[in-house]
Design an enzyme around this catalytic site. Structure first.
Site, short mmCIF file in Angstrom:
data_model
loop_
_atom_site.label_atom_id
_atom_site.label_comp_id
_atom_site.label_asym_id
_atom_site.label_seq_id
_atom_site.Cartn_x
_atom_site.Cartn_y
_atom_site.Cartn_z
N ARG A 279 59.88 33.61 35.40
CA ARG A 279 60.23 33.47 36.82
C ARG A 279 61.73 33.68 37.01
O ARG A 279 62.18 34.29 37.97
CB ARG A 279 59.81 32.09 37.33
CG ARG A 279 58.30 31.94 37.42
CD ARG A 279 57.92 30.74 38.27
NE ARG A 279 57.86 29.52 37.51
CZ ARG A 279 56.71 28.92 37.14
NH1 ARG A 279 55.54 29.44 37.47
NH2 ARG A 279 56.73 27.80 36.47
N PHE B 165 48.16 36.89 42.18
CA PHE B 165 47.75 35.67 41.45
C PHE B 165 48.91 34.67 41.49
O PHE B 165 49.36 34.18 40.47
CB PHE B 165 47.35 35.98 40.00
CG PHE B 165 46.34 37.09 39.87
CD1 PHE B 165 44.98 36.83 39.96
CD2 PHE B 165 46.75 38.40 39.65
CE1 PHE B 165 44.05 37.85 39.84
CE2 PHE B 165 45.82 39.43 39.53
CZ PHE B 165 44.47 39.15 39.62
N ASP C 285 46.74 34.92 46.52
CA ASP C 285 45.91 34.13 45.61
C ASP C 285 44.57 33.87 46.29
O ASP C 285 44.51 33.76 47.52
CB ASP C 285 46.57 32.79 45.25
CG ASP C 285 46.02 32.19 43.96
OD1 ASP C 285 46.67 32.33 42.91
OD2 ASP C 285 44.92 31.59 44.02
N ALA D 284 42.86 39.43 44.59
CA ALA D 284 44.04 40.25 44.30
C ALA D 284 43.71 41.74 44.20
O ALA D 284 44.45 42.58 44.70
CB ALA D 284 44.71 39.77 43.02
N ASP E 278 49.91 38.32 37.36
CA ASP E 278 49.74 37.19 36.42
C ASP E 278 48.35 36.58 36.58
O ASP E 278 48.20 35.45 37.06
CB ASP E 278 50.83 36.14 36.68
CG ASP E 278 50.77 34.98 35.70
OD1 ASP E 278 50.26 35.18 34.58
OD2 ASP E 278 51.22 33.87 36.06
N CYS F 104 47.30 35.75 29.72
CA CYS F 104 47.39 34.43 29.08
C CYS F 104 46.13 34.13 28.28
O CYS F 104 45.89 32.99 27.89
CB CYS F 104 47.67 33.34 30.11
SG CYS F 104 46.40 33.22 31.37
N1 SAH Z 1 51.78 33.05 38.54
C1 SAH Z 1 51.38 31.70 38.80
C2 SAH Z 1 50.22 31.24 37.93
C3 SAH Z 1 48.96 32.09 38.05
S1 SAH Z 1 47.53 31.31 37.48
C4 SAH Z 1 52.57 30.78 38.69
O1 SAH Z 1 53.67 31.22 38.32
O2 SAH Z 1 52.45 29.59 38.98
C5 SAH Z 1 46.27 32.38 38.05
C6 SAH Z 1 45.98 32.28 39.53
O3 SAH Z 1 45.04 33.30 39.85
C7 SAH Z 1 45.36 30.99 40.02
O4 SAH Z 1 46.17 30.46 41.05
C8 SAH Z 1 43.99 31.39 40.60
O5 SAH Z 1 43.67 30.68 41.79
C9 SAH Z 1 44.21 32.84 40.92
N2 SAH Z 1 43.04 33.71 40.94
C10 SAH Z 1 41.96 33.72 40.12
N3 SAH Z 1 41.16 34.76 40.39
C11 SAH Z 1 41.73 35.45 41.42
C12 SAH Z 1 41.41 36.64 42.14
N4 SAH Z 1 40.32 37.32 41.85
N5 SAH Z 1 42.26 37.06 43.10
C13 SAH Z 1 43.37 36.37 43.39
N6 SAH Z 1 43.73 35.24 42.74
C14 SAH Z 1 42.93 34.79 41.77
#
Ligand code: SAH
Length: 404
Positions: A219, A235, A257, A290, A308, A348
Site C-alpha cells: 500500500r 477487490f 468490492d 470486479a 488484489d 495470496c
Molecule cells: N486489497 C484489500 C484486501 C483484498 S481481500 C486490502 O488492502 O485491504 C479480497 C477482497 O475481494 C475481499 O474484500 C472480498 O470481499 C472481495 N471479493 C471477493 N470476490 C470478489 C469479486 N468477485 N468481485 C469483487 N470483490 C470480490
C-alpha cells in the site's frame, strides 16, 4: 500421551525442521488421540522427533516443538509456559521491527509457521489482540494463548478476541464460536493508524481478523506512485490501497468490492481520512463483481490499477481453475490500462507458488499483445515472517508491471 510412529525414512523432512507431517508418513498410532491433542512423534527406530497438534486430514500433525524443553500437560495441551515462550519470541521480533510505532499501531504478532506456531495467527489492533485458529489444537488452547498474550504484552493489550469460527476445522466436533476470551472490549471496532493512514477495523463483522495487514508495504508503494494518477482498486475490501492513493494525491480513485459490508466501511474510511464521503469528488465506491466492472471499463481510463483478489485456490485441487481465473483477470486489466500504466497484481493463494503466478501473469500479458515490463517483485511485510524450513509461508506474491 499418544505416540505417532513414522514410516522408515519419513523422518527426513522433520530432521530439516519442516513443521508438517502428512498422514501418508504415519506408520502407526498408539491409542486414539482426540482432534487437537498434543502427540509425540517418533522415528521408525522410536527416537523422539517432535511434539505437535494431531488432526484428522492430510496434515496429520503440525509440529509445535522439535525439542523436549516443554512437555504437554496431562490434558493433552501444551502448558502456559510454552505459549509464553513462543509469544514472547514473536513479540521480541516485532520490537526489532519497531511495532508498534508512531505511525503504525496495527501489526501481526503471530504468523503461524513463521513464528513456530503452525495454525495460529494473532493480529494487534491498537489495544486488542484478535486471534485466529486454523487447527483444532490451536482452537482448544485459545484460553492459554490469550493468557500468554496478556502476560507478555503487558499494557499494550487490553482484550483478546477469538475469530476462529470460520477458520478452525468444522469436522473436528468443536463448538465453534467467535467472541472475547478475556474481559470484552467496550467496542468491536478501533480506528487504527498504518503509516499515518487511518482505518476503522471491526473484527466481529470484518473478513479475516478485520484487516489485511499483509498489504502494508504494498500500500505504501502504491501511495508513492499515485500522485496525479487515475487509480482503479479492484477487490478493495475496506479501501486499504484507496486511502493511501487518496492521501498521496491521486487525481481520482475508483474502489470496487462485491461485499456490501466492506464497501460501507470503505466509505467511512475515505471520510475519516479526507473529511468528505467522496474525497471532494475524487473517490467513487462501487459494490460490484470486479470482473464485471472491469469488462465495462473503457480502454485507457485508468493509469494505475491494483488487482488484489481473494485466494482463488484454497486447495491444490482447485489449482487449474484458479490459474485460469488469474489469467483472465490479469489479461483484462493489462488490456485496459492506459499506456504508461502501472499494474499492481497479487495472489495470496498458498497453493500457487511465485513462479507459477508469474508465468500465469506473463501469459495473460502475452495474450494482450502489449509491451509489459516487470518493475518489482512484491511480497508480504516483515511482521509476516517466513521460516526458512517452511517456504510455503511465502504466500503473498505480487508484481508491479509497467504497461506501454
Ligand atoms: N486489497 C484489500 C484486501 C483484498 S481481500 C486490502 O488492502 O485491504 C479480497 C477482497 O475481494 C475481499 O474484500 C472480498 O470481499 C472481495 N471479493 C471477493 N470476490 C470478489 C469479486 N468477485 N468481485 C469483487 N470483490 C470480490
Amino acid at each position: 500421551m499418544t505416540t505417532i510412529v513414522l514410516k522408515k525414512g519419513r523422518e527426513e523432512s522433520l530432521l530439516r525442521f519442516h513443521p508438517w507431517i502428512f498422514s501418508g508418513a504415519v506408520a502407526s498410532v498408539s491409542g486414539t488421540p482426540y482432534e487437537g491433542e498434543v502427540v509425540e512423534v517418533v522415528s521408525s527406530e522410536h527416537k523422539f522427533l517432535a511434539y505437535g497438534h494431531y488432526q484428522k486430514g492430510s496434515i496429520a500433525v503440525r509440529v509445535l516443538t522439535f525439542s523436549q524443553d516443554y512437555h504437554p500437560s496431562t490434558d493433552g495441551r501444551m502448558p502456559l509456559e510454552f505459549w509464553e515462550d513462543r509469544i514472547s519470541r514473536a513479540l521480541a521480533l516485532r520490537r526489532v521491527l519497531e511495532f508498534p510505532s508512531h505511525g503504525t499501531d496495527c501489526f501481526r504478532l503471530v504468523h503461524g509457521e513463521g513464528d513456530s506456531l503452525p495454525g495460529l495467527v494473532v493480529d494487534i489492533y491498537k489495544d486488542v489482540a484478535v486471534l485466529q485458529a486454523h487447527s483444532a489444537g490451536m482452537y482448544i488452547s485459545v484460553d492459554l494463548i490469550a493468557e500468554a498474550i496478556m502476560r507478555c504484552c503487558g499494557d499494550m493489550v487490553k482484550a483478546v478476541y477469538n475469530k476462529s469460527a470460520a477458520t478452525a476445522p468444522h469436522k473436528a466436533g468443536l463448538d465453534l464460536v467467535d467472541g472475547y476470551v478475556t474481559t470484552p472490549s467496550e467496542s468491536d471496532e478501533r480506528a487504527v493508524s498504518e503509516n499515518g493512514n487511518l482505518f476503522y477495523v471491526n473484527w466481529a463483522s470484518g473478513q479475516k481478523t478485520g484487516f489485511f495487514l499483509d498489504q502494508r508495504d504494498n500500500r505504501e508503494l502504491v501511495g508513492e506512485y499515485s500522485k496525479g494518477r487515475k487509480v482503479l482498486n479492484l477487490f478493495c475490501y475496506t479501501g486499504g490501497f484507496s486511502v493511501y492513493a487518496l492521501n498521496c494525491g491521486a487525481s481520482s480513485v475508483v474502489s470496487v468490492d462485491s461485499s456490501a459490508v466492506a464497501v460501507e466501511m470503505l466509505r467511512r474510511n475515505v471520510m475519516l481520512n479526507t473529511g468528505s464521503e467522496d474525497a471532494a469528488g475524487r473517490h467513487t465506491a462501487v459494490c460490484a463483481d470486479a470482473l464485471d466492472y472491469l469488462r465495462d471499463v473503457s480502454d485507457g481510463r485508468f493509469d494505475l490499477m491494483v488487482v488484489d483478489p481473494p485466494a482463488f485456490a484454497k486447495h491444490r485441487d482447485a489449482l487449474d481453475n484458479a490459474l485460469r481465473a488469474y489469467r483472465r483477470l490479469n489479461a483484462s486489466a493489462i488490456g485496459k490500462i492506459a499506456s504508461g500504466g502501472l499494474l499492481f497484481t497479487y495472489s495470496c493463494s498458498q497453493a500457487v507458488d511465485r513462479r507459477t503466478f508469474e508465468l500465469t501473469v506473463f501469459s495473460a500479458a502475452a495474450q494482450t499483445g502489449r509491451r509489459v515490463r516487470i518493475l518489482r517483485r512484491l511480497t508480504q511485510p516483515a511482521d509476516h515472517p517466513v521460516s526458512i524450513y517452511h517456504p510455503e509461508g511465502d504466500y503473498l506474491k505480487g508484481l508491479l508491471l509497467y504497461v506501454e
